[in-house]
Structure formats: structure tokens, C-alpha cells
Design an enzyme around this catalytic site. Structure first.
Site, PDB file in Angstrom:
ATOM      1  N   ASP A 140       0.813  -1.215   0.000  1.00 32.85           N
ATOM      2  CA  ASP A 140       0.000   0.000   0.000  1.00 32.85           C
ATOM      3  C   ASP A 140       0.847   1.266   0.000  1.00 32.85           C
ATOM      4  O   ASP A 140       0.605   2.192  -0.779  1.00 32.85           O
ATOM      5  CB  ASP A 140      -0.936  -0.010   1.218  1.00 32.85           C
ATOM      6  CG  ASP A 140      -1.750   1.273   1.323  1.00 32.85           C
ATOM      7  OD1 ASP A 140      -2.880   1.300   0.824  1.00 32.85           O
ATOM      8  OD2 ASP A 140      -1.240   2.262   1.905  1.00 32.85           O
ATOM      9  N   ALA A 168      -5.052   2.475  -0.371  1.00 29.19           N
ATOM     10  CA  ALA A 168      -4.987   1.728  -1.631  1.00 29.19           C
ATOM     11  C   ALA A 168      -5.506   0.314  -1.440  1.00 29.19           C
ATOM     12  O   ALA A 168      -6.205  -0.235  -2.298  1.00 29.19           O
ATOM     13  CB  ALA A 168      -3.558   1.709  -2.171  1.00 29.19           C
ATOM     14  N   ASP A 169      -5.183  -0.301  -0.310  1.00 30.43           N
ATOM     15  CA  ASP A 169      -5.706  -1.635   0.004  1.00 30.43           C
ATOM     16  C   ASP A 169      -7.222  -1.601   0.154  1.00 30.43           C
ATOM     17  O   ASP A 169      -7.937  -2.474  -0.358  1.00 30.43           O
ATOM     18  CB  ASP A 169      -5.083  -2.159   1.304  1.00 30.43           C
ATOM     19  CG  ASP A 169      -3.715  -2.777   1.097  1.00 30.43           C
ATOM     20  OD1 ASP A 169      -3.425  -3.205  -0.029  1.00 30.43           O
ATOM     21  OD2 ASP A 169      -2.944  -2.842   2.065  1.00 30.43           O
ATOM     22  N   VAL A 170      -7.715  -0.606   0.882  1.00 37.60           N
ATOM     23  CA  VAL A 170      -9.159  -0.514   1.122  1.00 37.60           C
ATOM     24  C   VAL A 170      -9.917  -0.318  -0.191  1.00 37.60           C
ATOM     25  O   VAL A 170     -10.913  -0.999  -0.461  1.00 37.60           O
ATOM     26  CB  VAL A 170      -9.467   0.634   2.106  1.00 37.60           C
ATOM     27  CG1 VAL A 170     -10.972   0.875   2.194  1.00 37.60           C
ATOM     28  CG2 VAL A 170      -8.905   0.308   3.495  1.00 37.60           C
ATOM     29  N   GLY A 173      -9.933  -3.467  -2.197  1.00 36.17           N
ATOM     30  CA  GLY A 173     -10.918  -4.409  -1.672  1.00 36.17           C
ATOM     31  C   GLY A 173     -12.319  -4.090  -2.158  1.00 36.17           C
ATOM     32  O   GLY A 173     -13.096  -4.986  -2.535  1.00 36.17           O
TER      33      GLY A 173
END
Length: 395
Positions: A140, A168-170, A173
Site C-alpha cells: 500500500d 490503496a488496500d481498502v 478491496g
């Protein structure tokens, strides 16, 4: 009451955040999520902390409710057999191994669809399956840097700053959820499964929204502006007598009302402030006037006046203050979940409020391998076989 994704089974081969966050949302919506973990270590986030509650990492707990956990050695022949049995009756596989890793192990999409032609596989990577960076790891923080996000985050005269969560991960997802739901809809119509190639980099670039569009349309490289908005003014953090608040004046009509609340209605008639484009050109002068007046009252006094005038505003809360806000409690954004070893476990609730198929909190974030024996029995393995698998570290 029925759940939106009842009878959908997800095999979750992902770790850390983007994949687990995606599968948790699908689990909240009713999907059966089977989380496959490393036999000895499990998901890396199980060790990320402190804080820990009764040995369970708060980081792990945030993205893994509504799942069952099975430990499995994917490199062993028997482990592959067990995975293939699970995939045979599944709808979706979510994985975030480096590009090509599962293919080398015999578990890529082209291989698994031979077992289950209707299978949907979502592959989350840092940079996608194509391009010069396809073989690089994607974290991220690195994505926030390379995507341009950090270049526009922070004070104008300060250093680039990352967002306070792994955004960025969220976002990845969330995009993965959208892709999976779309693929399920396609399969409902055609019976076809498909592969979803999704990357953190693509998702973060897409999420630059107006900043990216500003550059593409003008050629002007966006810069850090601190808490100011590049396209609207006044739209930023201001200091009141006793602390900070955000005021977001979104259009010319709101500015008229805002000027009146400040006690300076004539501002809305002045040529240099009458339209938003004028306010942007004369931003420094306007902000200085606003700051002078806003320092004369408290945050609460301004909130009451601004709310009454329909001007978007809000105090800058700490996380603790946010969780004490009656709005957050009323919206059930804090939920209590029973847990076998943690007393009074509280987790962040779901923002999805569906009238006919509401989300449910059916299962606590599972202990490492908590459901291994149960799932092995469901696959038809007997007690002696399960014992042997454990002794040989297959499960």
C-alpha cells in the site's frame, strides 16, 4: 431474513488487507467465506501489533469476521487435493499472491476452471498481470507513492504524506467486491465463470478522480495544498476560538449564506468573491477574512450557526471522539461480537444498510485454523485421515 449472498461460497486465499477486506464484505452480505491459511503462521496480520486482545491482533480482527479458517499446506500433494475439493463446490476464489505464483503451484485460474468451469477467480496484485511491473510486490505505501497520491497529500511547503490508513488496500478491496458481484451476475446469465485481474496501482490511480482529471484536461501538475480544495473555496480547515473545524462551501448560493453567518453579507456581492472561480483566484485574501471572523467564536457556536444556515461543516474529531458521536452509535457503526477468547469484542460495523437483505454478524474473526477439522469432515475425510494430515503438517 434472507441474505443477499446466501449459497455463495468464497475460497479466500488472500492475506493482509485488500483481499480479506473484500471477502469480509462478501461475508457480511451472507457468503460462506473459507479462509485458507498457512499451517504454522496463518495470515501475516495475526502477528501485527500491538494492540493484541487475548493474543489476537487488532489488525487481523478488523478484516476477518464472518469467515471460517482452515490451515492448509498448498505445496503438498494432499494439500492440493484438499484445495481442489474445496474449489469444486465453490463460486469464487480470491487470492493476492504475486503474479504467476499460483500458476506455478498448479492453482491458477486456467487450472482451477478445469475443476469448476463456473469458477470466478479474483487475482489482486500490486501492479496487475501485465506491464513492466507485473512481477513486483505491491505494498500500500509503495502504491500511495507511485500513484501520485502522496504528491498531492500534505502541506504545500511540507514533505509528501501518506494517508493515515492503507487506503490503496481498502479501495482495492472495494473494487474487487464490485468485480466479483459483476462476475456473479454475468454467470447467472451465461453460466460462465471468469478471471478478475485487479491491481492496487490501477485502483489508486482511478481514485484520484478530479485531481487526475484536472491534470489530463490542463496539463498542470497538481501540487500539495494541505487542507485546501483545488477547485472550491472556502473549503478547508479553519481555526475557531477553541479548536479546528472543517467548513465546506460547495457553491455560490452556499457562499451567500456563509457570508451572512460570518456577519459579512457584502462579501457575496463583491466581484472578487461573487463566483467560485473568482474566490479561487483570490483565495488568500478570502481565507484571511474568514479566519479573522471565525476566531471570535467556539467550534460549537459556529456549528450551530452553520448547521442552521445549511453550510456543511464539522469538527475535527479524534477517533475516540468519533466513536462517542451519537450518530455513529445510532447507525450501528460499532458492533459487539461474541468471541471464544476475547470478552466484549467490539468491531467497526458495516456501512451497508439494506432493507430486504441486511448484513449480519454471524461469526467472530476465526482463530487460526479454528474450523479445519469441521471443514475436513465436510469434505468427507475421516478422523484417521485428519489425524494423519496434522502429523504430516498438511493441515
Amino acid at each position: 431474513m434472507a441474505m443477499a449472498l446466501e449459497n455463495i461460497t468464497i475460497i479466500d486465499l488472500s492475506r493482509v488487507l485488500a483481499g480479506p477486506f473484500c471477502t469480509m464484505i462478501l461475508g457480511d452480505l451472507g457468503a460462506e467465506v473459507i479462509k485458507i491459511e498457512h499451517v504454522e503462521k496463518g495470515d501475516e496480520t495475526r502477528e501485527w501489533g500491538p494492540p493484541f486482545l487475548s493474543g489476537e491482533s487488532a489488525y487481523y480482527l478488523c478484516a476477518n469476521r464472518n469467515k471460517k479458517s482452515i490451515t492448509l499446506n498448498l505445496k503438498s500433494e494432499k494439500g492440493q487435493e484438499i484445495l481442489h475439493k474445496l474449489v469444486g463446490s465453490a463460486d469464487v476464489v480470491v487470492q493476492n499472491f504475486k503474479t504467476g505464483t499460483l500458476e506455478k503451484m498448479g492453482h491458477g485460474y486456467e487450472q482451477l476452471k478445469q475443476i469448476n468451469p463456473g469458477l470466478i477467480m479474483a487475482q489482486i496484485t500490486g501492479f496487475g498481470k501485465t506491464g513492466p511491473y507485473k512481477d513486483l510486490s505491491g505494498y500500500d505505501y509503495i502504491i500511495q507513492a507511485m500513484s501520485g497520491l502522496m504528491s498531492i497529500t500534505g502541506e504545500a511547503d511540507g514533505e509528501p504524506v501518506k494517508v493515515g490508513v492503507a487506503i490503496a488496500d481498502v479501495l482495492t478491496g472495494l473494487y474487487t467486491c464490485i468485480g466479483i458481484l459483476s462476475a456473479l451476475q454475468h454467470r447467472n446469465k451465461t453460466g460462465e465463470g471468469q478471471e478478475i485481474d485487479i491491481s492496487l496501482m490501477d485502483c489508486q490511480v482511478s481514485s484520484l478522480i478530479n485531481v487526475a482529471s484536472n491534470y489530463l484536461c490542463s496539463g498542470i501538475i497538481p501540487k500539495r495544498m494541505g487542507n485546501q480544495h483545488p477547485n472550491i473555496s472556502p473549503y478547508q480547515v479553519f481555526k475557531a476560538e477553541d479548536g479546528d473545524l472543517v467548513i465546506a462551501v460547495g457553491n455560490d448560493e452556499q457562499f451567500k449564506r456563509f457570508a451572512a453567518v460570518l456577519g459579512r453579507p457584502e462579501l457575496a456581492e463583491m466581484e472578487e468573491f461573487v463566483r467560485n472561480e473568482n474566490r479561487i483566484k483570490n483565495r488568500d485574501k478570502l481565507i484571511a477574512i474568514c479566519e479573522e471572523h471565525l476566531m471570535k467564536r467556539t467550534k460549537i457556536e459556529w456549528k450551530e450557526r452553520l448547521d442552521a444556515a445549511g453550510i456543511p461543516n464539522g469538527p475535527i474529531n479524534t477517533v475516540a471522539e468519533m466513536f462517542e458521536d451519537p450518530q455513529i452509535r445510532e447507525r450501528e457503526m460499532v458492533v459487539k461480537i461474541d468471541h471464544p477468547i476475547i470478552d466484549d469484542l467490539q468491531l467497526t460495523g458495516s456501512p451497508l444498510k439494506l432493507s430486504k437483505t441486511p448484513v449480519t454478524m454471524r461469526h467472530h474473526p476465526p482463530l487460526h485454523g479454528e474450523h479445519t477439522e469441521y471443514l475436513m469432515e465436510c469434505l468427507g475425510y475421516n478422523a484417521e485421515e485428519i489425524k494423519n494430515f496434522k502429523q504430516n503438517k498438511i493441515i
